[in-house]
Design a protein around this motif. Sequence first.
Motif, PDB file in Angstrom:
ATOM      1  N   SER A  46       3.732   5.666   0.486  1.00  0.00           N
ATOM      2  CA  SER A  46       3.363   6.301  -0.780  1.00  0.00           C
ATOM      3  C   SER A  46       3.381   7.825  -0.732  1.00  0.00           C
ATOM      4  O   SER A  46       3.393   8.474  -1.773  1.00  0.00           O
ATOM      5  CB  SER A  46       1.980   5.824  -1.210  1.00  0.00           C
ATOM      6  OG  SER A  46       1.997   4.430  -1.400  1.00  0.00           O
TER       7      SER A  46
ATOM      8  N   ASP B 228      -2.160   7.912  -4.207  1.00  0.00           N
ATOM      9  CA  ASP B 228      -1.021   7.654  -3.320  1.00  0.00           C
ATOM     10  C   ASP B 228      -1.121   8.524  -2.070  1.00  0.00           C
ATOM     11  O   ASP B 228      -0.886   8.059  -0.956  1.00  0.00           O
ATOM     12  CB  ASP B 228       0.305   7.957  -4.049  1.00  0.00           C
ATOM     13  CG  ASP B 228       0.935   6.701  -4.643  1.00  0.00           C
ATOM     14  OD1 ASP B 228       0.348   5.602  -4.530  1.00  0.00           O
ATOM     15  OD2 ASP B 228       2.034   6.814  -5.217  1.00  0.00           O
TER      16      ASP B 228
ATOM     17  N   ALA C 186      -3.426   0.601   0.850  1.00  0.00           N
ATOM     18  CA  ALA C 186      -2.450   0.313  -0.211  1.00  0.00           C
ATOM     19  C   ALA C 186      -3.065   0.659  -1.553  1.00  0.00           C
ATOM     20  O   ALA C 186      -4.161   0.199  -1.888  1.00  0.00           O
ATOM     21  CB  ALA C 186      -2.032  -1.158  -0.169  1.00  0.00           C
TER      22      ALA C 186
ATOM     23  N   ILE D 226      -3.029   0.027  -5.233  1.00  0.00           N
ATOM     24  CA  ILE D 226      -2.563  -1.129  -6.012  1.00  0.00           C
ATOM     25  C   ILE D 226      -2.154  -0.667  -7.405  1.00  0.00           C
ATOM     26  O   ILE D 226      -2.990  -0.466  -8.281  1.00  0.00           O
ATOM     27  CB  ILE D 226      -3.632  -2.234  -6.042  1.00  0.00           C
ATOM     28  CG1 ILE D 226      -3.944  -2.648  -4.596  1.00  0.00           C
ATOM     29  CG2 ILE D 226      -3.133  -3.440  -6.858  1.00  0.00           C
ATOM     30  CD1 ILE D 226      -5.074  -3.641  -4.456  1.00  0.00           C
TER      31      ILE D 226
ATOM     32  N   HIS E  81       3.431  -3.777  -9.439  1.00  0.00           N
ATOM     33  CA  HIS E  81       3.542  -4.941  -8.560  1.00  0.00           C
ATOM     34  C   HIS E  81       2.190  -5.546  -8.200  1.00  0.00           C
ATOM     35  O   HIS E  81       2.119  -6.483  -7.408  1.00  0.00           O
ATOM     36  CB  HIS E  81       4.301  -4.638  -7.257  1.00  0.00           C
ATOM     37  CG  HIS E  81       5.666  -4.067  -7.466  1.00  0.00           C
ATOM     38  ND1 HIS E  81       5.906  -2.712  -7.485  1.00  0.00           N
ATOM     39  CD2 HIS E  81       6.865  -4.664  -7.698  1.00  0.00           C
ATOM     40  CE1 HIS E  81       7.195  -2.503  -7.712  1.00  0.00           C
ATOM     41  NE2 HIS E  81       7.800  -3.655  -7.841  1.00  0.00           N
TER      42      HIS E  81
ATOM     43  N   LYS F 104       1.285  -5.418  -3.705  1.00  0.00           N
ATOM     44  CA  LYS F 104       1.227  -4.188  -2.912  1.00  0.00           C
ATOM     45  C   LYS F 104       0.478  -4.408  -1.590  1.00  0.00           C
ATOM     46  O   LYS F 104       0.615  -3.621  -0.658  1.00  0.00           O
ATOM     47  CB  LYS F 104       0.555  -3.067  -3.713  1.00  0.00           C
ATOM     48  CG  LYS F 104       1.508  -2.354  -4.675  1.00  0.00           C
ATOM     49  CD  LYS F 104       2.369  -1.309  -3.973  1.00  0.00           C
ATOM     50  CE  LYS F 104       3.555  -0.840  -4.815  1.00  0.00           C
ATOM     51  NZ  LYS F 104       3.163  -0.007  -5.943  1.00  0.00           N
TER      52      LYS F 104
ATOM     53  N   ARG G 265       2.652  -4.383   1.427  1.00  0.00           N
ATOM     54  CA  ARG G 265       3.470  -3.182   1.579  1.00  0.00           C
ATOM     55  C   ARG G 265       3.828  -2.852   3.021  1.00  0.00           C
ATOM     56  O   ARG G 265       4.933  -2.391   3.313  1.00  0.00           O
ATOM     57  CB  ARG G 265       2.728  -1.996   0.943  1.00  0.00           C
ATOM     58  CG  ARG G 265       3.480  -0.712   1.099  1.00  0.00           C
ATOM     59  CD  ARG G 265       3.128   0.321   0.076  1.00  0.00           C
ATOM     60  NE  ARG G 265       4.242   1.255   0.003  1.00  0.00           N
ATOM     61  CZ  ARG G 265       4.619   1.915  -1.066  1.00  0.00           C
ATOM     62  NH1 ARG G 265       3.965   1.773  -2.179  1.00  0.00           N
ATOM     63  NH2 ARG G 265       5.648   2.721  -1.037  1.00  0.00           N
TER      64      ARG G 265
ATOM     65  N   LEU H 211       8.251  -8.679  -2.717  1.00  0.00           N
ATOM     66  CA  LEU H 211       8.004  -7.247  -2.847  1.00  0.00           C
ATOM     67  C   LEU H 211       9.101  -6.509  -2.103  1.00  0.00           C
ATOM     68  O   LEU H 211       9.173  -6.552  -0.885  1.00  0.00           O
ATOM     69  CB  LEU H 211       6.635  -6.854  -2.267  1.00  0.00           C
ATOM     70  CG  LEU H 211       6.295  -5.363  -2.434  1.00  0.00           C
ATOM     71  CD1 LEU H 211       5.991  -5.039  -3.883  1.00  0.00           C
ATOM     72  CD2 LEU H 211       5.145  -4.952  -1.550  1.00  0.00           C
TER      73      LEU H 211
ATOM     74  N   LEU I 148      10.188  -2.877  -1.778  1.00  0.00           N
ATOM     75  CA  LEU I 148       9.931  -1.474  -2.115  1.00  0.00           C
ATOM     76  C   LEU I 148      10.806  -0.519  -1.314  1.00  0.00           C
ATOM     77  O   LEU I 148      10.884   0.640  -1.622  1.00  0.00           O
ATOM     78  CB  LEU I 148       8.466  -1.123  -1.859  1.00  0.00           C
ATOM     79  CG  LEU I 148       7.449  -1.797  -2.766  1.00  0.00           C
ATOM     80  CD1 LEU I 148       6.054  -1.479  -2.287  1.00  0.00           C
ATOM     81  CD2 LEU I 148       7.639  -1.368  -4.199  1.00  0.00           C
TER      82      LEU I 148
END
Lengths: 375, 375
Positions: free
Chosen positions: B58, B109, B267, B269, B272, B276, B279, B372, B374
């Motif tokens: 992130s 993030d 994470a 959230i 998604h 997440k 992740r 997921l 990403l």
Amino acid sequence: MTDASRPDAHGTLSYEQSGVVYDLIDPLKVAAQRAAAATGANLAAHGFTEIVASRGESAYVVDVGPFHLASIVECLGSKALVADAMHELTGRSWYDAIAQDTIAMAINDLITVGATPLVVQAYWAAGGSDWFGDSQRAQALVAGWKAACDRCGVAWGGGETPALAGIVADGRIDLAASCTGIVNPKTRLSLGDKLGAGDAIVLLASSGIHANGLSLARKLVERLPQGYLTEIAPGLSYGAALLAPTVLYSPVTEALARSGIVPHYCANITGHGWRKLLRHPAALSYRIEAIPPVPAVLRFIQQHARQDNHEAYGTLNMGAGFALFVAADRAQACVEIARAQGVEAMVAGRVEAGPKRLVIEPLGLEYGSDELQLR
Amino acid sequence: MTDASRPDAHGTLSYEQSGVVYDLIDPLKVAAQRAAAATGANLAAHGFTEIVASRGESAYVVDVGPFHLASIVECLGSKALVADAMHELTGRSWYDAIAQDTIAMAINDLITVGATPLVVQAYWAAGGSDWFGDSQRAQALVAGWKAACDRCGVAWGGGETPALAGIVADGRIDLAASCTGIVNPKTRLSLGDKLGAGDAIVLLASSGIHANGLSLARKLVERLPQGYLTEIAPGLSYGAALLAPTVLYSPVTEALARSGIVPHYCANITGHGWRKLLRHPAALSYRIEAIPPVPAVLRFIQQHARQDNHEAYGTLNMGAGFALFVAADRAQACVEIARAQGVEAMVAGRVEAGPKRLVIEPLGLEYGSDELQLR
């Protein structure tokens, strides 16, 4: 009160007539600046302090102990609209150049405080998912972004690619870049009271309009029967000339640092044109004795917008994209170092004791302190 | 191929049906990530190195010697459109809450990597100068922005307030924030191989929808005869409930650091939903044994969008805004520290050896690694 929003179709076209009304934005800016200044004290809980002199400058600086941290976020502005129009006319994507422009907006501001840019983040907000579906354009944006990062020696950290239907106009993209760097060693900080009478002013050449004054440049198209395809020099259209990418100046400032030259102050010449030379808060006079050649596209805009020199030099960069204020005995070395990095430069004038004003002698122009209100 | 852009007016409303088509954005994202990764080597010339494990996370992290530097730029998304609609219906400006949302997108993030946020920059791109002429709204934006900075102990460094007619839609504003912080001491870095089987999963409560899933939430309004003014609880309209500002989690992560607790992973959230929690790149299983209460507005959205639990928990935060993965013997301490900061929390489950999957036992749900993508 005059209606600044209604341009005279054949008269002088000023910046406000091109649609940006600073009187509406400025009260918010003042409130935001006041609120922002009050948050500087929050750093004390972390054991850090802000560099107060960076408030109102082009990048914000915090003393984090071993060095200073500098950060910024900058918007491209409306230049992407020119790229979109030229794509429609020619089928070519100019988003590689647009990417460099966007990064230049952030990098060229960040370096004014003496920072080495380290990380760039991309902000690409499209009017809908389908913007990204044009793969030629998208790949040009990616390639141009990477090339500009490589040229400046920064890491591209990541970013955001939101699809913002209803906020960003359909088919358009809102481009911005954030940049973080460090002032290391701290003596590289080029803010505050280093600037003084006797310093030389070195101007670094621009490549054209860069990314400021585009609202005016776009408005002008309405007066041109052939629009963006109007030839301004043999084989060079107005649109293509506008899209010459902004020069990235960090290779020059980093080379200066390697040579042990610390500018006393720097000004990125963007909106407000040469009035940006008045940016430093001190009461000092700036005397320009030599001016750089004016790029063809800026001369063309000046002529067709029927601007006199006072308005043109107060709005556009007119060939000078960045100003270094340095000790007089290092000025010629700065010029040579810039040229070695591929950026044309000249010793253009000097700083003098006296009231805050800018005198451009070769053109008989003078700007007073009341002609630049940035803080 | 089904036409994902045409929702069944009375059937299930998925996220893609609300207008965001990831298939168009993803090829660009992949190309951009590849190009960005190649620029990490540029840091060597400065004597620095990137934290490779931060690629795809992130926030982007660089080792600058005495500590790590973390940076990010984040977009609010479409939540401002809800504020605009509610302003039309009620005359009240919600831009103080919107400001907090925007800062939360960046701060929440940034802290996932173990960083202390230090500086926030504002990116407020309006559709025209007149956006800033509504002084009630502009002042709310400024006040909310400052309050969020104060709550997170960050300095508001400055920012950009461009008027982008032709790019940003008339009457709208594109809001984003950049944030720079440091990971100090470096042992606070919560990336890489710290996460392992046996760790506890602590979930921090959300305040509502936060700023993800708003395209879906706005689409749903078309099905509600009273629109945003539909009561979802006595005296609480759907619109007002949507506009509850996103929780700022940095006071919790900073309090954890002061107590000597370093999460093994975090994470945020957002989009998604609970997917997440998958992740981290490692092959690990995540078993949830207790779930937090679902905010009324999210339960309402789930019901009216006719989403089953698998879709709802895979799209929305469903009451959990942030996940901390911590040593099991510190999990209860995390909960108490979060509560002391005014953020409700619970020990919700644990990390186990096994294939990459998320099991939400109380609901009989399971998500696999293929759900997921990403990176």
